[in-house]
Motif scaffolding. Structure first.
Motif, short mmCIF file in Angstrom:
data_model
loop_
_atom_site.label_atom_id
_atom_site.label_comp_id
_atom_site.label_asym_id
_atom_site.label_seq_id
_atom_site.Cartn_x
_atom_site.Cartn_y
_atom_site.Cartn_z
N ARG A 1 81.22 23.67 120.68
CA ARG A 1 81.09 24.96 120.04
C ARG A 1 81.15 26.00 121.14
O ARG A 1 80.57 25.80 122.22
CB ARG A 1 79.70 24.92 119.41
N TRP A 2 81.90 27.07 120.92
CA TRP A 2 81.98 28.14 121.89
C TRP A 2 81.07 29.28 121.47
O TRP A 2 80.98 29.60 120.28
CB TRP A 2 83.42 28.67 121.98
N SER A 3 80.42 29.93 122.44
CA SER A 3 79.67 31.14 122.09
C SER A 3 79.82 32.15 123.23
O SER A 3 80.08 31.78 124.37
CB SER A 3 78.20 30.81 121.85
N ALA A 4 79.67 33.40 122.87
CA ALA A 4 79.80 34.46 123.87
C ALA A 4 78.57 34.48 124.76
O ALA A 4 77.47 34.14 124.33
CB ALA A 4 79.94 35.80 123.17
N ILE A 5 78.75 34.87 126.02
CA ILE A 5 77.57 35.12 126.85
C ILE A 5 76.91 36.40 126.34
O ILE A 5 77.53 37.24 125.71
CB ILE A 5 77.92 35.21 128.35
N PHE B 1 84.25 34.90 129.23
CA PHE B 1 83.05 35.52 128.67
C PHE B 1 82.42 34.65 127.58
O PHE B 1 81.63 35.13 126.78
CB PHE B 1 83.38 36.92 128.14
N MET B 2 82.84 33.38 127.55
CA MET B 2 82.27 32.46 126.58
C MET B 2 81.86 31.18 127.31
O MET B 2 82.25 30.96 128.44
CB MET B 2 83.30 32.13 125.49
N LYS B 3 81.06 30.39 126.66
CA LYS B 3 80.71 29.10 127.23
C LYS B 3 80.69 28.09 126.09
O LYS B 3 80.51 28.45 124.94
CB LYS B 3 79.38 29.13 127.98
N ARG B 4 80.87 26.84 126.48
CA ARG B 4 81.03 25.75 125.53
C ARG B 4 79.79 24.88 125.54
O ARG B 4 79.32 24.49 126.60
CB ARG B 4 82.24 24.92 125.99
N THR B 5 79.24 24.61 124.37
CA THR B 5 78.10 23.70 124.25
C THR B 5 78.59 22.43 123.57
O THR B 5 79.19 22.50 122.49
CB THR B 5 77.00 24.35 123.38
N SER B 6 78.37 21.27 124.19
CA SER B 6 78.84 20.06 123.53
C SER B 6 77.79 19.54 122.56
O SER B 6 76.59 19.82 122.70
CB SER B 6 79.27 18.99 124.54
N LEU B 7 78.24 18.82 121.55
CA LEU B 7 77.38 18.37 120.46
C LEU B 7 77.56 16.85 120.30
O LEU B 7 78.68 16.35 120.36
CB LEU B 7 77.79 19.06 119.15
N LEU B 8 76.45 16.17 120.09
CA LEU B 8 76.49 14.72 119.94
C LEU B 8 75.44 14.33 118.92
O LEU B 8 74.31 14.79 118.97
CB LEU B 8 76.18 14.08 121.31
#
Lengths: 431, 431
Positions: A120-124, A387-394
């Motif tokens: 999932r990507w989200s903005a800083i 200006f975004m970062k990725r959070t991995s999901l499991l």
């Protein structure tokens, strides 16, 4: 005189290697000075920031006058030439349209084992934008840095810009206004970088700092990297033009000079398989220099770092272009798209004779903040992803944990991390 | 004893801020020492590299014995436990499948003005992978760093790993073999980073360096940043578990300890709305510690940096989780997906009670190289994009240049860059 190299000469490889290795910047070692400033602002906050501003910008501020007010911004916009503001708006809209296409997609999928995976990507949350003062205060750069951040969804966008002796460029304020900057502070140098990274009573800290600056700014960014994110450390800028005999010498000369006028350490290079064109471009540069307002800078850049490289066949230009890894690559050949497909390393490619790099600097829509000084080998121009970062999901259920768990336990034990193994085993009733 | 905080207490905000600000690493200032080593290797190449290896790893090498031979790698694979190699293969296949989905799409489009725009992704040509020696030599990390690079299409993947007193972990060599590493050199520390960045007679330079290391390695990476690309500067690792009253105290305690056993400066945090669970977890941790092989490390981490934070409602955990910006976030609540959607800052999220973080460390498929020490506020875990770069493309014909050119000329002149304007004007017969 710029260097002239010929691929056919017997010591070309050595000459080209020396050409690549030549340093274009006298990198004064300002690390210690920058560190002292950063540490002082980290410790004493506003007081240190105001002191440094008095010292370096000859400007007496208080905590309450650090921030540029809405009234000042409004007044600045009014003072600007209307045609220029219209051009900034035109640029803004095109840059926004281009960057909207960079918004990434989230992913979520279930594999054969039933494990749910994805990211999932989200903005800083907040970003700081450093804008140089003085001659290098470019409103276009404000747009190029601010718009990707806004498109990404950054909520708080803080600009810092030094105002030596109290002077601020109204066009820079207008561009900040058009670009959606939320806060502007009239500070610069290592002290401004430190304030953005560590925060002061007046300036809340940001999560990432972008934008070009002088050697002190670059050193300060390197020091705060880790505490906050930073973009690339910008070096001197360059253009590489690759042209065949169909190239227009006057147009190419104009493009080489557009790059050279930036900075005496900028670099303009032509690679061609046409001796005729090589000679004509060399002459045209000298001719056009005569009437150029920034002839001093452009002439020094061309004389010290300019280069014309002749090749027997344009094929031979491909590995040279990859080694140069130019920030800007202009291709003026019969089939520029086919040629571009063969080059791996470039910040941006300008295709065909009617795409001077200056279009990309202002109104093309793509970003003009690009990797310099050979860093296109490993990095990209500024964009929305910066200006975004990725959070991995499991996500496993009991069945999936049973399927994957034993291998994880084996590896945990092989690495001497028994608690890792047990955190799996305790859920599976395995020893 | 770990810290116990309650959201309900009147000075919670102050306590939480202090908790966040506490430094978990004594960052010995090794910058000067690292700089001396880097400069020496940059200048003297192999000779300096061999000298530093003799000094720091007590290992006498020559230029020709720097590289680990195919025969050594083959022998190492044979010596490894077969079940462990099978688990590594299982992990390799899952990591590869996950990362294949991260390959980005190129874009090419024509806007209303007829301007052709877009970008293209390409792999970096070569990457260096730093692997620590000694106790922190994790074969799983070799896979996590190497596989995204191979998936990206990096042609040359160079691993450096110190072998103090000549010892190399066979599992690390086996993982490198499985991960597709092309060259392995038995060197480490700042000298290995310098060799990868500047190149020596034996080790050709790479374009980017990734992988964790000690303080000297981190300082060296910071110094060579710009010359080559680097990944993040890794700090101490952390896990945050958010659980409601349904949480299993023994499972949660096991997860907290799995994090704590990494390093005395690792951090394990539980946030819960259940006092019962908070108390049970605290007890379970103490109980499980008794039989843990790395009880010394895990106990120190838990005592010095562990935390249990009670909230009245789980709602209140959301801003706390965003402020902590944990590398690993485990969510064990009634609806973990819904809760996860509300958290912005985390490196990776593990959903539900059957997804212990150790699954993600080894075999989940997602990457275990994740942003530590609050850097999930602005950065992402390692992925395929870290080994690729984006080149933007711009193409105008005469009509498009006529449409866009005048605005570019206006902005060029407003910025005092006359040669920029002229490079457009000369093509349009405009003054």
């Amino acid at each position: 005189m710029p260097i002239r190299l010929s691929r056919a000469s017997t010591d070309f490889d050595t000459q080209f290697r020396q050409f690549l290795a030549a340093k274009r910047e006298t990198s004064a070692d300002v690390e210690a000075a920058a560190r002292a400033i950063v540490d002082d602002v980290a410790k004493r906050g506003d007081a240190a920031l105001l002191e440094a501003t008095r010292k370096f910008d000859r400007l007496e501020l208080t905590a309450s006058s650090l921030r540029v007010t809405p009234a000042e911004i409004e007044a600045a916009v009014k003072v600007c030439d209307a045609a220029t503001v219209d051009a900034l708006k035109f640029a803004r809209d095109r840059i926004e349209a281009f960057h909207l296409r960079q918004l990434p997609q989230d992913q979520r999928f279930t594999d054969e084992a039933g494990v749910e995976l994805g990211w999932r990507w989200s903005a800083i949350e907040s970003a700081g934008l450093y804008v140089p003062g003085g001659t290098a205060a470019y409103p276009s750069s404000v747009l190029m840095n601010a718009i990707p951040a806004k498109v990404a969804g950054v909520g708080r966008l803080v600009m810092v810009v030094p105002s030596p002796d109290g002077r601020l460029n109204p066009l820079v304020l207008a561009a900040a206004h058009l670009g959606g900057v939320s806060e502007i502070y009239r500070v610069g140098g290592a002290q401004a970088v430190a304030a953005l990274a560590h925060g002061t009573a007046t300036i809340a800290p940001v999560a990432k700092i972008v934008g070009p600056g002088n050697a002190y700014v670059a050193a300060a960014k390197r020091l705060v990297f880790g505490k906050v994110g930073i973009d690339m450390i910008a070096g001197p800028s360059e253009v590489l033009v690759i042209a065949d005999d169909s190239g227009n010498a006057d147009w190419i000369a104009a493009d080489l000079l557009a790059q050279a006028e930036h900075d005496a350490s900028a670099q303009s290079i032509l690679i061609t398989d046409s001796r005729r064109l090589a000679d004509d471009v060399a002459r045209a540069v000298e001719g056009q220099l005569k009437t150029l307002p920034r002839a001093g800078i452009a002439g020094a850049s061309w004389a010290d770092f300019g280069a014309i490289i002749e090749v027997d066949r344009l094929d031979q230009a491909v590995p040279l272009a990859d080694a140069i890894a130019a920030e800007h690559l202009e291709i003026m050949t019969a089939d520029p798209d086919a040629f571009a497909a063969r080059v791996r390393n470039a910040g941006a490619i300008f295709l065909g004779a009617h795409t001077p790099e200056a279009i990309g600097d202002y109104v093309g829509g793509s970003n003009h903040v690009l990797p310099t000084a050979r860093s296109a080998r490993f990095s990209s121009g500024l964009g929305v992803l910066d200006f975004m970062k990725r959070t991995s999901l499991l996500k496993c259920g009991p069945d999936q944990l049973r399927a994957l768990g034993p291998a994880a336990m084996t590896l945990g034990r092989a690495e001497g991390l028994e608690a890792h193994s047990r955190s799996v085993g305790i859920r599976l009733n395995l020893p």
